[in-house]
Design a protein around this motif. Structure first.
Motif, PDB file in Angstrom:
ATOM      1  N   LEU A 160      10.441 -32.375  16.052  1.00 43.60           N
ATOM      2  CA  LEU A 160       9.860 -31.226  16.756  1.00 43.60           C
ATOM      3  C   LEU A 160       8.538 -30.795  16.125  1.00 43.60           C
ATOM      4  N   THR A 181      15.721 -34.331  13.514  1.00 46.02           N
ATOM      5  CA  THR A 181      15.264 -33.715  14.762  1.00 46.02           C
ATOM      6  C   THR A 181      14.268 -32.590  14.505  1.00 46.02           C
ATOM      7  N   GLU A 187      18.906 -28.877  21.349  1.00 52.34           N
ATOM      8  CA  GLU A 187      18.292 -27.999  22.347  1.00 52.34           C
ATOM      9  C   GLU A 187      18.081 -26.603  21.782  1.00 52.34           C
ATOM     10  N   ARG A 213      15.080 -26.604  19.441  1.00 54.66           N
ATOM     11  CA  ARG A 213      13.802 -26.560  20.164  1.00 54.66           C
ATOM     12  C   ARG A 213      13.519 -25.139  20.663  1.00 54.66           C
ATOM     13  N   ASP A 214      14.527 -24.485  21.257  1.00 54.44           N
ATOM     14  CA  ASP A 214      14.331 -23.138  21.794  1.00 54.44           C
ATOM     15  C   ASP A 214      13.914 -22.166  20.686  1.00 54.44           C
ATOM     16  N   GLU A 244       6.010 -33.138  17.343  1.00 51.78           N
ATOM     17  CA  GLU A 244       5.745 -32.941  18.765  1.00 51.78           C
ATOM     18  C   GLU A 244       4.837 -31.742  19.010  1.00 51.78           C
ATOM     19  N   TYR A 245       5.028 -30.666  18.251  1.00 48.09           N
ATOM     20  CA  TYR A 245       4.251 -29.443  18.484  1.00 48.09           C
ATOM     21  C   TYR A 245       3.027 -29.338  17.575  1.00 48.09           C
TER      22      TYR A 245
END
Length: 570
Positions: A409, A405, A371, A374-375, A412-413
């Motif tokens: 990300l 991970t 988390e 991601r932030d 994903e982006y």
């Protein structure tokens, strides 16, 4: 013998010959190095002093091997021939510039000790003997291993008045070694030759007007099978207006002071393109907050971060602008650096470079929860977009610490590339899709942990996400920056060690890979330092010489990723 297309074509037929030059740091030796490089030879320059040569372009430099050694020490000269063979193969031509001491020249004879006399007048003969002895041994070893004769091995000995002991060398090497070796070399090789070049270099009437370049051109003539394959056992005396055999039976060679007597080599053909990726990680203070966090960090440590932003960044920008590559670089900027040093970062953006992400506080992925990771990524994307007006497409993990991970990300982006991994060292590759490595539990039976790496069952990689390789061997900081609490930190490595390491990498990649890339990673903390930035400028100027040859192209990292992806997904 290697492909002729790798070098230049020589009027004397010397291209691709391997020339071993002793006394290479002297005036005559240095000109001999330059002359044989100009004729397309591969040159090993051997001396116990540093060789200073200006105006040697990148292509010639790739054929130059600098060796430090003592020509009067047999172990040193023997090791020199071994290293020369490892670099360029068997030596075909030996150029002997005898070493000499000057102690006898500064004293009258009544004040000379016997040791001074011996050093001055025997050292030249000793170094010549050792060089010739071990050259002939390498010829013998080559012929025994290959089962055939080496093509016309040649020895050329330089003889000045100081090495000969008398004017014109009449008590010199060609009345000892020269006559002996002329007979014996034929027992080893039917085309083997030895000759000498005698000169005064302005120390007497017959030497007036002679330059080291005159001597070097005569050496090249005598070394050439095409031009002088019929000449052996002769001493050519170089004079200001002409050269002639010391036996005075012929005056065959005329050397003009106004122009070289031997045409220079023709330009070599172009080779495949090498794409150079120059990038800068602007860690500044953030480097001390994440991966380099330590309870013993002090104000002096943080101070180097302020130096990086306020001194190193302007220096690197000026240097890159001077070389006309500022807009062809990629700067990976942590969010902390962008927010802490807005004026300096604004100048970076205004240079026209590409901006990539590099974490916020230089934190490693393994320091974060998924988390938090991601932030951090979302926040840094916002910072970069505000700086440049466009979405960032490239990422480099702080200290190369990314995990599965992280790649999830980036996918994903919609990132186009990552620059943190080294599945290959000079070609991009698609980001891997692998399960995490499982650590071994040695408390359990061996049968439970003896198994191979597992690949992803669904897909072999994460295409179209590209990885542009980069690691510690392609960067400046690890060897040249002292970080008190970092295990791999060094900081006191001579910059020339790293410069030579990078050049060696480039030259091997150039000769052995098709359409490779060559990453160069800098940090303002390190490359901004006064003793380092000059080396970086030399290195980049050297790469630009290859660009002028048509072999190198400087590109932003994103441009390289898109070029490679388009090629692979056609």
């Amino acid at each position: 013998m290697q492909d002729e297309s790798l070098s230049r074509r020589s009027f004397l037929g010397l291209e691709n010959q391997h020339v071993f030059i002793t006394g290479a740091a002297g005036a005559i030796g240095g000109e001999a190095v330059r002359e044989f490089l100009d004729h397309g030879c591969r040159v090993t320059a051997f001396d116990n002093k540093p060789l200073q040569l200006s105006g040697i372009d990148a292509e010639r430099f790739s054929r130059l091997h600098l060796l430090n050694g003592d020509g009067a020490d047999e172990a040193s000269i023997e090791a020199g021939f071994v290293k020369a063979k490892e670099r360029f193969g068997a030596v075909n031509i030996l150029i002997v510039n005898p070493t000499q001491e000057d102690s006898s020249n500064s004293k009258p004879i009544w004040d000379l000790s016997l040791d001074d006399w011996n050093r001055s007048h025997q050292l030249g003969v000793r170094t010549s003997f050792l060089a010739i002895k071990h050259f002939l041994r390498t010829v013998r070893d080559y012929q025994e291993s290959s089962g055939c004769e080496m093509d016309s091995p040649s020895i050329v000995v330089t003889e000045t008045e100081s090495t000969a002991g008398l004017t014109a060398g009449k008590a010199g090497l060609h009345y000892g070694l020269l006559s002996t070796v002329r007979k014996e070399i034929l027992q080893l090789n039917s085309e083997g030759r030895i000759n000498a070049v005698a000169c005064g270099l302005g120390n007497s009437d017959h030497g007036k007007g002679i330059t080291p370049a005159d001597v070097a051109r005569t050496m090249a003539f005598l070394a050439s099978k095409r031009a002088a394959g019929h000449i052996s056992g002769q001493c050519i005396q170089v004079e200001g207006k002409e050269s002639h055999y010391s036996t005075q039976t012929s005056k065959a060679i005329s050397i003009k002071d106004s122009a070289p007597s031997i045409p220079r080599a023709l330009a070599k053909p172009k080779r495949n393109k090498i794409r150079v990726a120059v990038s800068v990680d602007l860690d500044a203070v953030s480097g001390w907050l994440g991966t380099s966090a330590h309870p013993d960090n002090v104000l002096a440590d943080y101070s180097t971060g302020f130096f990086a932003a306020r001194v190193g960044v302007p220096r690197l920008l000026r240097m890159l602008t001077k070389l006309n590559i500022a807009d062809r670089c990629t700067w990976f900027i942590p969010g902390h650096s962008a927010e802490s040093f807005p004026e300096e970062v604004k100048k970076v953006v205004e240079s026209g470079c590409e901006i990539g992400l590099h974490g916020y506080a230089h934190e490693g992925a393994y320091q974060l929860t998924p988390e938090q990771e991601r932030d951090v990524l979302v926040r840094c994307m916002e910072i970069a977009q505000n700086l440049t007006g466009k979405k960032p497409v490239g990422y480099r993990a702080p200290l190369y610490q990314l995990r599965e991970t992280t790649l999830d990300l980036l996918e994903e982006y919609g990132f186009e590339y990552d620059a943190s991994l080294t599945d290959h060292d000079c070609h991009p590759f698609f980001a891997p899709k692998r399960p995490p490595l499982e650590p071994i539990d040695f408390s359990k039976p061996a049968a439970t942990w003896m198994h191979p790496v597992k690949e992803s069952p669904s897909a072999p990689d994460r295409r179209p996400l590209v990885c542009v390789p980069c690691n510690y061997y392609m960067e400046d900081m690890t060897p040249m920056q002292f970080l008190p609490h970092c295990e791999n930190s060094q900081g006191f490595v001579d910059v020339r060690v790293i410069e030579n390491l990078w050049r060696d990498r480039f030259l091997w990649i150039r000769d052995n890979e098709e359409e490779p890339i060559f990453p160069v990673l800098m940090h303002p903390d390190t490359s901004g330092m006064a003793h380092v930035i000059g080396m970086l400028q030399r290195m980049l100027e050297w790469l630009k010489e290859w660009e002028r040859e048509g072999e190198v192209e400087f590109l932003q990292t994103g441009e390289i990723a898109r070029w490679w992806k388009e090629k692979m997904l056609k």
